[in-house]
Write a protein that holds these residues in place. Structure first.
Motif, PDB file in Angstrom:
ATOM      1  N   SER A 257       0.816  -1.211   0.000  1.00  0.00           N
ATOM      2  CA  SER A 257       0.000   0.000   0.000  1.00  0.00           C
ATOM      3  C   SER A 257       0.845   1.255   0.000  1.00  0.00           C
ATOM      4  CB  SER A 257      -0.934   0.001   1.217  1.00  0.00           C
ATOM      5  OG  SER A 257      -1.795  -1.117   1.216  1.00  0.00           O
ATOM      6  N   ILE A 258       1.971   1.206   0.687  1.00  0.00           N
ATOM      7  CA  ILE A 258       2.871   2.364   0.717  1.00  0.00           C
ATOM      8  C   ILE A 258       3.334   2.721  -0.694  1.00  0.00           C
ATOM      9  CG2 ILE A 258       5.146   3.146   1.476  1.00  0.00           C
ATOM     10  CD1 ILE A 258       4.678   1.549   4.064  1.00  0.00           C
ATOM     11  N   PHE A 259       3.511   1.695  -1.524  1.00  0.00           N
ATOM     12  CA  PHE A 259       3.944   1.916  -2.901  1.00  0.00           C
ATOM     13  C   PHE A 259       2.766   2.072  -3.863  1.00  0.00           C
ATOM     14  CE2 PHE A 259       7.600  -0.152  -0.939  1.00  0.00           C
ATOM     15  CZ  PHE A 259       8.631   0.676  -1.363  1.00  0.00           C
ATOM     16  N   GLY A 260       1.542   2.108  -3.318  1.00  0.00           N
ATOM     17  CA  GLY A 260       0.371   2.343  -4.157  1.00  0.00           C
ATOM     18  C   GLY A 260      -0.080   1.152  -4.958  1.00  0.00           C
ATOM     19  N   LEU A 261       0.268  -0.062  -4.548  1.00  0.00           N
ATOM     20  CA  LEU A 261      -0.073  -1.267  -5.311  1.00  0.00           C
ATOM     21  C   LEU A 261      -1.317  -1.936  -4.728  1.00  0.00           C
ATOM     22  CD1 LEU A 261       3.508  -2.757  -5.684  1.00  0.00           C
ATOM     23  CD2 LEU A 261       2.100  -1.829  -7.528  1.00  0.00           C
ATOM     24  N   PRO A 262      -2.394  -2.060  -5.509  1.00  0.00           N
ATOM     25  CA  PRO A 262      -3.567  -2.816  -5.044  1.00  0.00           C
ATOM     26  C   PRO A 262      -3.274  -4.314  -5.106  1.00  0.00           C
ATOM     27  CG  PRO A 262      -3.922  -2.045  -7.291  1.00  0.00           C
ATOM     28  CD  PRO A 262      -2.588  -1.500  -6.857  1.00  0.00           C
ATOM     29  N   VAL A 263      -3.292  -4.975  -3.970  1.00  0.00           N
ATOM     30  CA  VAL A 263      -2.933  -6.390  -3.912  1.00  0.00           C
ATOM     31  C   VAL A 263      -4.083  -7.197  -3.315  1.00  0.00           C
ATOM     32  CG1 VAL A 263      -0.437  -6.031  -3.790  1.00  0.00           C
ATOM     33  CG2 VAL A 263      -1.775  -6.014  -1.681  1.00  0.00           C
ATOM     34  N   PRO A 264      -4.117  -8.514  -3.590  1.00  0.00           N
ATOM     35  CA  PRO A 264      -5.241  -9.353  -3.128  1.00  0.00           C
ATOM     36  C   PRO A 264      -5.086  -9.756  -1.670  1.00  0.00           C
ATOM     37  CG  PRO A 264      -3.736 -10.657  -4.448  1.00  0.00           C
ATOM     38  CD  PRO A 264      -3.214  -9.246  -4.475  1.00  0.00           C
ATOM     39  N   LEU A 265      -5.596  -8.939  -0.770  1.00  0.00           N
ATOM     40  CA  LEU A 265      -5.475  -9.209   0.666  1.00  0.00           C
ATOM     41  C   LEU A 265      -6.012 -10.580   1.045  1.00  0.00           C
ATOM     42  CD1 LEU A 265      -5.135  -8.497   3.683  1.00  0.00           C
ATOM     43  CD2 LEU A 265      -7.399  -7.496   3.569  1.00  0.00           C
ATOM     44  N   THR A 266      -7.203 -10.918   0.537  1.00  0.00           N
ATOM     45  CA  THR A 266      -7.817 -12.182   0.932  1.00  0.00           C
ATOM     46  C   THR A 266      -7.005 -13.362   0.428  1.00  0.00           C
ATOM     47  OG1 THR A 266      -9.922 -11.050   0.744  1.00  0.00           O
ATOM     48  CG2 THR A 266     -10.000 -13.420   1.007  1.00  0.00           C
ATOM     49  N   GLN A 267      -6.418 -13.246  -0.761  1.00  0.00           N
ATOM     50  CA  GLN A 267      -5.537 -14.299  -1.250  1.00  0.00           C
ATOM     51  C   GLN A 267      -4.321 -14.453  -0.346  1.00  0.00           C
ATOM     52  OE1 GLN A 267      -4.341 -14.461  -5.291  1.00  0.00           O
ATOM     53  NE2 GLN A 267      -6.318 -13.898  -6.102  1.00  0.00           N
ATOM     54  N   ILE A 268      -3.770 -13.324   0.100  1.00  0.00           N
ATOM     55  CA  ILE A 268      -2.586 -13.357   0.953  1.00  0.00           C
ATOM     56  C   ILE A 268      -2.902 -14.034   2.280  1.00  0.00           C
ATOM     57  CG2 ILE A 268      -0.951 -11.906   2.221  1.00  0.00           C
ATOM     58  CD1 ILE A 268      -1.281  -9.856  -0.095  1.00  0.00           C
ATOM     59  N   THR A 269      -4.035 -13.659   2.885  1.00  0.00           N
ATOM     60  CA  THR A 269      -4.443 -14.274   4.152  1.00  0.00           C
ATOM     61  C   THR A 269      -4.671 -15.768   3.992  1.00  0.00           C
ATOM     62  OG1 THR A 269      -5.524 -12.209   4.815  1.00  0.00           O
ATOM     63  CG2 THR A 269      -6.147 -14.203   6.000  1.00  0.00           C
ATOM     64  N   THR A 270      -5.418 -16.133   2.959  1.00  0.00           N
ATOM     65  CA  THR A 270      -5.732 -17.545   2.743  1.00  0.00           C
ATOM     66  C   THR A 270      -4.473 -18.334   2.418  1.00  0.00           C
ATOM     67  OG1 THR A 270      -7.892 -16.871   1.907  1.00  0.00           O
ATOM     68  CG2 THR A 270      -7.233 -19.134   1.505  1.00  0.00           C
ATOM     69  N   ALA A 271      -3.547 -17.752   1.641  1.00  0.00           N
ATOM     70  CA  ALA A 271      -2.289 -18.429   1.327  1.00  0.00           C
ATOM     71  C   ALA A 271      -1.479 -18.686   2.598  1.00  0.00           C
ATOM     72  CB  ALA A 271      -1.470 -17.590   0.343  1.00  0.00           C
ATOM     73  N   ALA A 272      -1.494 -17.720   3.523  1.00  0.00           N
ATOM     74  CA  ALA A 272      -0.784 -17.912   4.788  1.00  0.00           C
ATOM     75  C   ALA A 272      -1.433 -19.010   5.620  1.00  0.00           C
ATOM     76  CB  ALA A 272      -0.749 -16.603   5.571  1.00  0.00           C
ATOM     77  N   ILE A 273      -2.773 -19.049   5.635  1.00  0.00           N
ATOM     78  CA  ILE A 273      -3.480 -20.108   6.360  1.00  0.00           C
ATOM     79  C   ILE A 273      -3.143 -21.471   5.777  1.00  0.00           C
ATOM     80  CG2 ILE A 273      -5.757 -21.063   6.879  1.00  0.00           C
ATOM     81  CD1 ILE A 273      -6.812 -18.204   7.010  1.00  0.00           C
ATOM     82  N   VAL A 274      -3.124 -21.555   4.450  1.00  0.00           N
ATOM     83  CA  VAL A 274      -2.789 -22.815   3.788  1.00  0.00           C
ATOM     84  C   VAL A 274      -1.331 -23.189   4.068  1.00  0.00           C
ATOM     85  CG1 VAL A 274      -2.553 -23.958   1.548  1.00  0.00           C
ATOM     86  CG2 VAL A 274      -4.531 -22.529   2.003  1.00  0.00           C
ATOM     87  N   GLY A 275      -0.438 -22.192   4.153  1.00  0.00           N
ATOM     88  CA  GLY A 275       0.952 -22.468   4.494  1.00  0.00           C
ATOM     89  C   GLY A 275       1.086 -23.079   5.872  1.00  0.00           C
ATOM     90  N   ILE A 276       0.331 -22.551   6.844  1.00  0.00           N
ATOM     91  CA  ILE A 276       0.321 -23.116   8.196  1.00  0.00           C
ATOM     92  C   ILE A 276      -0.193 -24.554   8.161  1.00  0.00           C
ATOM     93  CG2 ILE A 276      -0.816 -22.991  10.443  1.00  0.00           C
ATOM     94  CD1 ILE A 276       1.261 -20.888  10.252  1.00  0.00           C
ATOM     95  N   GLY A 277      -1.319 -24.764   7.488  1.00  0.00           N
ATOM     96  CA  GLY A 277      -1.913 -26.097   7.430  1.00  0.00           C
ATOM     97  C   GLY A 277      -1.026 -27.099   6.726  1.00  0.00           C
ATOM     98  N   THR A 278      -0.327 -26.662   5.682  1.00  0.00           N
ATOM     99  CA  THR A 278       0.564 -27.554   4.952  1.00  0.00           C
ATOM    100  C   THR A 278       1.765 -27.947   5.798  1.00  0.00           C
ATOM    101  OG1 THR A 278      -0.092 -26.511   2.860  1.00  0.00           O
ATOM    102  CG2 THR A 278       1.910 -27.831   2.835  1.00  0.00           C
ATOM    103  N   ALA A 279       2.324 -27.001   6.537  1.00  0.00           N
ATOM    104  CA  ALA A 279       3.458 -27.305   7.408  1.00  0.00           C
ATOM    105  C   ALA A 279       3.072 -28.281   8.513  1.00  0.00           C
ATOM    106  CB  ALA A 279       4.003 -26.019   8.018  1.00  0.00           C
ATOM    107  N   GLU A 280       1.821 -28.204   8.951  1.00  0.00           N
ATOM    108  CA  GLU A 280       1.374 -29.039  10.068  1.00  0.00           C
ATOM    109  C   GLU A 280       0.875 -30.399   9.613  1.00  0.00           C
ATOM    110  OE1 GLU A 280      -1.179 -28.375  14.152  1.00  0.00           O
ATOM    111  OE2 GLU A 280      -1.728 -27.257  12.359  1.00  0.00           O
ATOM    112  N   ASN A 281       0.142 -30.433   8.493  1.00  0.00           N
ATOM    113  CA  ASN A 281      -0.520 -31.675   8.083  1.00  0.00           C
ATOM    114  C   ASN A 281      -0.063 -32.207   6.730  1.00  0.00           C
ATOM    115  OD1 ASN A 281      -2.295 -31.510  10.394  1.00  0.00           O
ATOM    116  ND2 ASN A 281      -3.407 -29.898   9.296  1.00  0.00           N
TER     117      ASN A 281
END
Length: 358
Positions: A257-281
């Motif tokens: 946001s500081i650089f003015g880039l519109p990015v997919p927040l929900t994708q980022i959150t979900t990708a992090a959740i999937v990263g946690i789940g993948t590391a665990e299971n």
């Protein structure tokens, strides 16, 4: 009349942004049980998103001026772009899918640019490249953090959140969720009000204040279903895991946001959740139908918004009915082909179950 329609659609779109993007920011806190009441989570999201919106001026300028030339950004085009994006996002909210508002609104702007054959391609490619890179960064950061936590968890009670450490970890998780909600307002409010700034209907300051209010209102009124999907239906999170997800997503989005880039927040959150789940299971998590459904919607949503925006401009501005008929025909043929494929596959499965195919 057209200007009133633009404002109405923009603010309704902002409410859907609140439901889809910012409500998902508190998913880890809600899913881990740090916040037990859904209404409390949505209230916190709304307040923090509004505060974040006040700092989102750079992204507003990008959406309003960085994708389409000023000659294209007319009030009629703004109405069509917002209507196409809003329709796509509202449909996703109805079925409870956390959708990227940035992808939807940029897809709509690209549809308008293609119709007028005028786009800032160089900056558009930069935006799309960040759509790909940042979710992968969130996945690997969360994956690495979870592996590190598991390595030292047995020796450090703080990492397990046991006994006296439970309340501090709960507070950290809620604070990280508020950080991510702040980043959501900072980045995503531009998707609703940016086109109004681009056409000169609002200045940046007024746009972020008004847009932030309606984003917060949408989180309170419409965000429950998406909150449930991100918090409970993907994977269960501990307090420290939830903090990792929210902090990773919030930090990445604030930097963009500081650089003015519109990015997919929900994708980022979900990708992090999937990263946690993948590391665990392990990768068994990827077999869950909700993951496959979210990925499909992510791919289809910007293209669908692009097609709707392009078609509406052909219909109302260019009156190119021949091309519009072709687009509608291709859409119907695609839906029909998918339906036919599913029917054939179901018939084959039924035949095998009945023993007739052996």
């Amino acid at each position: 009349m057209i200007e009133a329609a633009a404002f109405a659609i923009a603010f309704f779109f902002a409410m859907n942004i609140g439901a889809s993007g910012t409500a998902a920011a508190m998913g880890p806190a809600y899913g881990s049980g740090a916040i037990k009441r859904k209404r409390v989570a949505m209230l916190l999201v709304g307040a923090c998103a509004w505060l974040g919106a006040l700092a989102g001026g750079e992204v507003v300028r990008t959406i309003g001026e960085g994708i389409l030339p000023p000659t294209v950004m007319q009030m009629e085009v703004v109405v069509i772009v917002l209507a196409a994006a809003c329709f796509t996002l509202f449909f996703a909210n109805l079925i409870g899918i956390p959708l990227s508002t940035s992808e939807v609104v940029v897809g709509s702007l690209v549809g308008a640019g293609l119709a007028y054959q005028a786009l800032y391609w160089q900056y558009l490619l930069v935006i799309v490249s960040f759509w790909i890179v940042i979710p992968f960064a969130a996945f690997f950061l969360a994956f690495g953090a979870e592996k590190t936590i598991k390595k030292y968890q047995a020796h450090l009670p703080f990492l397990r959140g046991e006994g006296k450490w439970h309340k501090p970890l709960t507070f950290i998780l809620i604070a990280c969720g508020c950080l991510e909600a702040f980043s959501a307002g900072m980045n995503n409010v531009a998707n609703a009000v940016g086109p109004l700034v681009g056409v000169g209907a609002l200045d940046v300051t007024t746009a972020v204040i008004a847009g932030g209010f309606f984003v917060a209102l949408g989180a309170l009124l419409l965000g429950g279903k998406v909150l449930e999907t991100n918090g409970k239906h993907i994977t269960n999170l501990s307090l420290l895991q939830g903090s990792t997800v929210s902090f990773t997503g919030g930090a990445l989005v604030i930097i963009a946001s500081i650089f003015g880039l519109p990015v997919p927040l929900t994708q980022i959150t979900t990708a992090a959740i999937v990263g946690i789940g993948t590391a665990e299971n392990g990768f068994v998590l990827w077999q869950k139908s909700v993951i496959r459904r979210i990925i499909k919607v992510w791919i289809v949503s910007p293209l669908f918004a692009l097609a709707v925006s392009y078609s509406l401009i052909l219909l109302f501005r260019s009156q190119d009915y021949y091309t519009l008929v072709v687009i509608v025909s291709v859409f119907i043929a695609t839906v029909g082909a998918i339906s036919l494929y599913r029917s054939v596959r179901q018939d084959k499965e039924q035949t095998m179950r009945d023993g007739e195919g052996i």
